[in-house]
Design a protein around this motif. Structure first.
Motif, PDB file in Angstrom:
ATOM      1  N   ARG A   1      12.167   1.271   3.101  1.00 23.03           N
ATOM      2  CA  ARG A   1      11.160   0.441   3.769  1.00 23.03           C
ATOM      3  C   ARG A   1      11.458  -1.050   3.633  1.00 23.03           C
ATOM      4  O   ARG A   1      11.163  -1.823   4.535  1.00 23.03           O
TER       5      ARG A   1
ATOM      6  N   ALA B   1       0.811  -1.216   0.000  1.00 22.01           N
ATOM      7  CA  ALA B   1       0.000   0.000   0.000  1.00 22.01           C
ATOM      8  C   ALA B   1       0.843   1.265   0.000  1.00 22.01           C
ATOM      9  O   ALA B   1       0.384   2.331  -0.384  1.00 22.01           O
ATOM     10  N   ASP B   2       2.090   1.160   0.436  1.00 16.94           N
ATOM     11  CA  ASP B   2       2.948   2.339   0.530  1.00 16.94           C
ATOM     12  C   ASP B   2       3.810   2.541  -0.711  1.00 16.94           C
ATOM     13  O   ASP B   2       4.736   3.352  -0.706  1.00 16.94           O
ATOM     14  N   VAL B   3       3.535   1.819  -1.787  1.00 15.78           N
ATOM     15  CA  VAL B   3       4.321   1.927  -3.017  1.00 15.78           C
ATOM     16  C   VAL B   3       3.365   2.064  -4.195  1.00 15.78           C
ATOM     17  O   VAL B   3       2.354   1.364  -4.263  1.00 15.78           O
ATOM     18  N   GLU B   4       3.685   2.959  -5.126  1.00 13.47           N
ATOM     19  CA  GLU B   4       2.871   3.111  -6.326  1.00 13.47           C
ATOM     20  C   GLU B   4       3.350   2.158  -7.410  1.00 13.47           C
ATOM     21  O   GLU B   4       4.495   1.688  -7.383  1.00 13.47           O
TER      22      GLU B   4
ATOM     23  N   GLU C   1      10.590   8.722  -4.449  1.00 14.01           N
ATOM     24  CA  GLU C   1       9.666   7.651  -4.081  1.00 14.01           C
ATOM     25  C   GLU C   1      10.381   6.305  -4.023  1.00 14.01           C
ATOM     26  O   GLU C   1      10.107   5.481  -3.146  1.00 14.01           O
TER      27      GLU C   1
ATOM     28  N   ALA D   1      10.878   3.699  -0.825  1.00 15.24           N
ATOM     29  CA  ALA D   1      10.535   2.278  -0.922  1.00 15.24           C
ATOM     30  C   ALA D   1      11.743   1.401  -0.597  1.00 15.24           C
ATOM     31  O   ALA D   1      11.627   0.381   0.088  1.00 15.24           O
TER      32      ALA D   1
END
Length: 429
Positions: free
Chosen positions: A104, A69-72, A97, A101
């Motif tokens: 994370r 959910a935290d990555v496009e 971005e 990622a």
């Protein structure tokens, strides 16, 4: 090429081909509408986060699908490409971005490569975001470069939207950037030179960064929009009735062109001008006065003898830039007006200045501070129907069940004043 390097190169090529083939994939990574097949063994070998996920057989992983959910979607493609090929993509547009990622998911080499790409792009409109990114994701080289960059461009950055956005969206990180700016400057290494990139055999520096330092105090002072005088009507409440009187009339300040002008003023005059600049939201003037030694805790006598700090006045006027400057300079976020016993957060909440509320709670202002009548900032926002400010307070841990000296909660006040939006908000759990 050494044997070890050749083996690593061939392994990367083989894994790249495996990704293209998609054969034997046992897990699907999902980001929005993007779905990519990958091999558990490869993900686990590259990322400690994926390794832990598969070892503990989380619910999603056990179903053969991992939602990120935290990555496009586009970032996921680049992330997965790196996992298989160990080649960092040279796509500067997604570097911030992708850095986040990589952090994370524990891909340290990719993170370092993205850090260098972000560093090379430092300019007026990107440096504030770069500084926040560096602080949030613990990037030492990028942090050092961004801070050095910011110091060199104090006045240019004060008109940028980027800084204003950073203050509103990441107040806690901006406070940390302020602290770093206040530390003694150190010359960056050639490798960390601000935005230094090799071009034509020479080291060149990227465009000026976005951010602003209140010189000498380590305070970040983004400029507000065109400064406007605050002819403040300072509130004084008695028996539940609010009487508004004009007080502390704003005066246009002569604008110092250099710090030595402010330094030539007496301490009393610096304090007076600091108060006026806070009322006007004139962050650049605050910067100059603080650099010259003005007392950030200076007070002024207002209506009925109540004394106010500069931060109280900036909060009352909704001046995010000025408030940020003062907070960074060490202003007491929970200072009280002498009569009403209200903090800057009380005034910001009362007048619906959600940006200032967000900044103050990010700087650890007490969301449950009580004024003379036992009311918290949430009480004040509720009775005036300031929904956005109330929402910020609730997110920061404000006590919706707090009672004032008359036993009333914020919900009680919202109902009494007919503020239905606040009633709805405060009855939700």
């Amino acid at each position: 090429m050494s044997a070890a390097a050749e083996v690593q190169r061939m392994a990367a090529v083989d894994l790249g081909a495996l990704l293209d083939a998609g054969e034997g994939a046992v897990v699907t990574l999902v980001a929005g509408g993007t779905r990519l097949a990958a091999h558990r063994a490869v993900l686990a070998a590259r990322s400690p986060v994926f390794r832990a996920m598969f070892q503990h057989d989380t619910l999603e992983a056990s179903c053969g699908e991992v939602r990120m959910a935290d990555v496009e979607g586009p970032v996921l493609r680049h992330l997965l490409s790196y996992v298989y090929t160990l080649q960092a993509p040279q796509l500067t547009g997604t570097a911030p971005e992708l850095l986040a990622a990589a952090d994370r998911y524990g891909l340290s080499a990719l993170k370092a490569a993205c850090e260098q790409q972000v560093l090379a792009q430092l300019e007026v409109e990107t440096a504030a975001a770069a500084a926040v990114l560096a602080v949030r994701h613990s990037c030492p080289s990028l942090t050092a470069a961004a801070i050095h960059f910011i110091r060199s461009q104090t006045h240019k950055v004060m008109v940028t939207q980027g800084w204003a956005d950073a203050v509103l969206q990441y107040p806690k990180d901006i406070v940390e950037v302020s602290r770093l700016l206040g530390e003694p400057p150190a010359e960056p290494s050639r490798r960390q030179a601000v935005g230094g990139v090799a071009r034509g055999g020479r080291l060149q520096t990227a465009q000026p960064a976005l951010a602003a330092l209140c010189p000498g105090r380590g305070t970040v002072c983004p400029s507000s929009r065109a400064p406007s005088p605050l002819h403040s009507a300072v509130p004084a409440t008695q028996s539940g009735h609010t009487a508004w009187r004009r007080s502390l009339p704003a005066q246009r300040l002569p604008r110092p062109e250099k710090h030595d002008i402010a330094e030539s003023l007496s301490q009393e005059e610096r304090g007076r001008r600091l108060i006026e600049a806070a009322k006007q939201g004139a962050a650049e003037q605050l910067s100059e006065l603080l650099a010259a030694g003005a007392d950030v805790g200076a007070r002024v006598v207002g209506l009925w003898g109540s004394t106010w700090t500069a931060l109280h006045l900036a909060a009352l006027g909704g001046h995010v830039a000025a408030a940020s400057c003062l907070v960074g300079a060490g202003a007491e976020v929970d200072a009280r007006t002498s009569l009403e016993q209200r903090t800057p957060l009380h005034w910001a909440a009362m007048w619906g200045h959600a940006g200032v509320v967000r900044l103050l709670v990010g700087a650890s202002a007490d969301p449950n501070a009580r004024d003379r009548w036992g009311r918290t900032p949430l009480h004040r926002a509720a009775e005036r129907g300031e929904a956005e400010a109330a929402a910020e307070l609730l997110l920061s841990g404000a006590d919706r069940g707090a009672r004032d000296e008359d036993g009333r909660t914020p919900l009680d006040l919202a109902r009494q004043r007919g503020k239905q939006q606040l009633v709805d908000m405060l009855t939700q759990r």
